[in-house]
Write a protein that holds these residues in place. Sequence first.
Motif, PDB file in Angstrom:
ATOM      1  N   GLN A 180      11.702  13.403   2.307  1.00 42.86           N
ATOM      2  CA  GLN A 180      11.129  13.855   3.574  1.00 42.86           C
ATOM      3  C   GLN A 180       9.638  14.153   3.449  1.00 42.86           C
ATOM      4  O   GLN A 180       8.997  14.560   4.415  1.00 42.86           O
ATOM      5  CB  GLN A 180      11.845  15.119   4.066  1.00 42.86           C
ATOM      6  CG  GLN A 180      13.344  15.087   3.949  1.00 42.86           C
ATOM      7  CD  GLN A 180      13.980  13.976   4.771  1.00 42.86           C
ATOM      8  OE1 GLN A 180      13.614  13.767   5.921  1.00 42.86           O
ATOM      9  NE2 GLN A 180      14.912  13.258   4.167  1.00 42.86           N
ATOM     10  N   VAL A 181       9.084  13.993   2.248  1.00 46.91           N
ATOM     11  CA  VAL A 181       7.672  14.268   1.977  1.00 46.91           C
ATOM     12  C   VAL A 181       7.036  12.970   1.502  1.00 46.91           C
ATOM     13  O   VAL A 181       7.624  12.239   0.698  1.00 46.91           O
ATOM     14  CB  VAL A 181       7.514  15.369   0.910  1.00 46.91           C
ATOM     15  CG1 VAL A 181       6.043  15.642   0.641  1.00 46.91           C
ATOM     16  CG2 VAL A 181       8.219  16.641   1.361  1.00 46.91           C
ATOM     17  N   ALA A 182       5.805  12.685   1.977  1.00 49.10           N
ATOM     18  CA  ALA A 182       5.237  11.369   1.706  1.00 49.10           C
ATOM     19  C   ALA A 182       3.715  11.412   1.666  1.00 49.10           C
ATOM     20  O   ALA A 182       3.079  12.364   2.103  1.00 49.10           O
ATOM     21  CB  ALA A 182       5.695  10.376   2.776  1.00 49.10           C
ATOM     22  N   ALA A 183       3.172  10.329   1.108  1.00 47.98           N
ATOM     23  CA  ALA A 183       1.758  10.010   1.275  1.00 47.98           C
ATOM     24  C   ALA A 183       1.688   8.945   2.354  1.00 47.98           C
ATOM     25  O   ALA A 183       2.255   7.855   2.201  1.00 47.98           O
ATOM     26  CB  ALA A 183       1.165   9.502  -0.029  1.00 47.98           C
ATOM     27  N   VAL A 184       1.024   9.268   3.449  1.00 43.35           N
ATOM     28  CA  VAL A 184       0.966   8.385   4.607  1.00 43.35           C
ATOM     29  C   VAL A 184      -0.492   8.083   4.909  1.00 43.35           C
ATOM     30  O   VAL A 184      -1.321   9.002   4.978  1.00 43.35           O
ATOM     31  CB  VAL A 184       1.633   9.037   5.838  1.00 43.35           C
ATOM     32  CG1 VAL A 184       1.626   8.065   7.018  1.00 43.35           C
ATOM     33  CG2 VAL A 184       3.057   9.483   5.503  1.00 43.35           C
ATOM     34  N   ASN A 185      -0.812   6.824   5.072  1.00 43.98           N
ATOM     35  CA  ASN A 185      -2.192   6.432   5.351  1.00 43.98           C
ATOM     36  C   ASN A 185      -2.769   7.201   6.541  1.00 43.98           C
ATOM     37  O   ASN A 185      -2.158   7.269   7.615  1.00 43.98           O
ATOM     38  CB  ASN A 185      -2.272   4.930   5.645  1.00 43.98           C
ATOM     39  CG  ASN A 185      -2.240   4.096   4.377  1.00 43.98           C
ATOM     40  OD1 ASN A 185      -2.611   4.551   3.302  1.00 43.98           O
ATOM     41  ND2 ASN A 185      -1.786   2.849   4.492  1.00 43.98           N
TER      42      ASN A 185
END
Length: 1004
Positions: free
Chosen positions: A791-796
Amino acid sequence: MKKMLLMFKNRLYLFMILTLSCCWQSAWAQSHKQTIKGVVLDARDKQPIPGAVIRLVGTTNAATATNLNGAYVLNPVVKDGTYTVTITFTGYKPFTKTVTLNQTEVTLNTSLSEDALGLNEVVVTGTAVATSKKQLGNAISTVSGKDLQKGAATSVDQALAGKVSGAQISQNSGNPAGGISVRLRGNSTIAGSSDPLYIIDGVIVNNSSDQLIDLGGYSQNRMVDINPSDIDRIEIIKGAAASAIYGSRASNGVVQIFTKKGKSGAPEVTISTQFRDNSIRKKLAYNTYPARFANTNVTDLTQVPVQRYDLQSMIFQNAIGSENNISVSGGSDNTQYYMSGSFLTNQGIVKNTDFQRGGGRLRIDQRFNNWIKVSLGMNYVLSGSREIPNGGINEAYGALTGFAFANNFINPAPDPVTGVYPSVAPSNILLRTNPLEAINRFNFTQKTSRFIGDFQVNMTPAKNLTINYTLGYDNSTQLANGFIPVNNTTPTYNTGYSRRADRLDLLLNNDLNVAYKAQLSPWLESSTGAGATAQTERINSSSITGTQLSPVSQVASSGATVNSIESRSTLNILGFYLQETLGFKNRLYLTGAIRNDVSSSFGVNNRWQYYPKLSASYLLSEENFWKNSSLANIIPTLKLRASYGQSGNLTAIGAYDRFSNYSSVSLAGLPGIIAPSQLGNADVKPERQTEKEIGMDASFLNDRLGFEVSYYNKAVKDLLLPVTLRPSSGYLTQYQNIGDMTNKGIELLIRGNPIQTSNFKWTSVIIFSKNKNKVFNIPGGVVTFPGGFGQVAAVNGYALGAFYATYFARNPDGSLLLTPGGLPQTEKAGRDASGQPTGAALSKVIGDPNPKWTGSFTNEFSIGKSWSFRMQWDASIGGKVFNFTKRVGDRDLYGGLAGYEAELKGEVPKGTSAALYPIMENWIEDGSYVKLRELSATYDLRLKFLKNKPLRISLSGRNLFSIDKYSGYDPETNAAGQSTAVRGFDFAEVPIPRTIALGLNYTL
């Protein structure tokens, strides 16, 4: 690489021997023992200042410090002539005086005035050469050792919270053995660690957060091994312009720790003791409704009466702890010593948890003559802890996980006849451990044995020439054991579980620094520095895990199924730097430097890396037009500064990650190898950070008000990330330099003395920090992280660690789009004929755990000669928290938290909790808080039988209360521990306790 390292070490030793042999006789000739003595007082209240440093400029080995009465005696062995004496103390304006030495005793008394701005403060910027802050073009923060001991903190990084501008220091867990994350100017990497580089007395030390046994995300910081009572001061370098001196290990900033040293004079014995009380500050509201539904059928509202249990009162306890320290320091003109011993014991607020740390430190400084001095430091620490797993992140066992998944209408106590613990989870649905069984039957322990040592040679063979050599050594052995007995309530290890794991870390650094200062003309001065370093880091780890244990055995090797793992790695680094500072008319300073690093982590094509640095500092207030105008009365000091620099990062890649690492396998009894899932890449290179910084330092009201502001723009490129490969390649991932990151922010520090009289002083400090982080060019646009259940991310285009998950389906007007049964639902890819969501569930960024700004407000009051008070408020505003604990506890299957009561009471339709469970947006909460971090009162009691020396009595508190809207324990939390990417994720983590401490301190 090994040959290069050996050659470099040999050249270091040869250079030292040649330098000693060439300079010995010339430096010793015609020198005499001189005597300078005096007393140093506070200009405000005329009280003595103990610990003020007295130096003879140009002979860095000629130095001493004042005793408890503010008295000092300096006996330099120098030629007759005219010299400059400086007297400095942190937080005070330095005193400078020219004296004539001709073998006649010189008396030099002085009073020091407080300095809110501290531009003349002497700091060490990585070259082991003292530099005035006014010459620096970048921001640097200094924290004195006494400020670390006023808030009942048990570790160095914990004590730093709220005391450094541009630093976000948060406590991830309330376990007694640590759990601290330090971020200087935001994250500088994705895959690696974002914690700064720690250096203690020139020794590059290990600050890993290794989890040898699964405790649910929580892990110890190795900085917990360092006793705050032994620290003299800490200098924090945040900007790349300064950390460029350290090269490939410094992109996250540098924290330099300087421990206490002895001083000439009679032995001083300092004894301190402290008693602590730790308690849970806030319990979760739990379900007290005296009934439950008979089943989960949404149309059947039949309820069955039940008794509800307060599981939290069975899990948590009022915990106590104590800390005892003793130190002895003293020495002669040529030999000074400092030795200390300490023992800390601290219970955790979860029953059957604790942490103990015992250690001893020794520092010996030996001056052979007026130009050579040798220093030897040793610190040994032995620590141990009893742990209760939190579970949740990787495993299904643990006390707090069991609480979150429990039906609290089941009595968790063991059967009084059989002693068997009942399962408190729904039958055959997401089984979890009975929390009381985890506390009373599990046995998880950790022990660490650690030795940190340094050997230093400081030479001044000629006037203004200094040569410093440091050999640093840090060796730690960490051992962990985990045991779950057979016939338990865990869903995966009912047949028993045993694990033994160890990790040996060895860090070795050799540093040679040479500096020369020259006055080229009356208006131009030069400071040249050059240095080299050779570093080695070796890590050996192994583990053995056994399951299906016999009822009489606890060792892992006795399991019917045994898995063992061993790994070894070696990392070598060579570095060289050259730095030049030019000072024009004591007002304009220009600095340029370059660092060249070579690391064994990278292939030959990208092994050598260069890191440049440029900075400028301009004291506008030193110009004649300023001094001769009314501006000087309003703003007596004004400094403008700017800097540019680059640094690297090695934490994102292991020593051998550039290779395709095949694993051994046995096939039909024959040895073989199996291809890895990750393809090697010999062309990877270090992540590179480029930072620009501009700032201003100013003082007002006759230097009683200091103002520091900085703006920085930090860009990180060549991020190291595992990129997914085509299936046809035969591999799943490969490390590649892809992805970018930026951090832009503002730092503000205001320090002032609103009231300052002989009997009353009020000191106030305001810190404000704002950082905006964004990531770009991420492969596929999104990379999720396992520490947050995906549920946690690196998003552009968003900040690192954004919550990326499902969200509510809504009508065009923004209201919730409900099901025909009146229940909320997730947004999906399309709509059916009736306008209801259909297809795959959609995800988007639903929250950002990074705060919009952080700050602190500290006030200190001194009343008369005996009373002092301190209060520190910390704030973190704008960040979000993912309350995964509430998500579970509010679900109908478990229903142990108060949020489920509305469904039982008929206030919302039955089935609402089940409908909300997959909608992650519903569980994002405001994580803003204003917390009373530290509060203390101190009284100096003077009694005749104690020779009227002050017996310091202190009462202090930490984390006393928090102003927030968060429904969980504490918005300052993170179940993923010290993870770089996963922040603000709350799932079954031990809350930060409220601590109250009573202490005594006395110096003989």
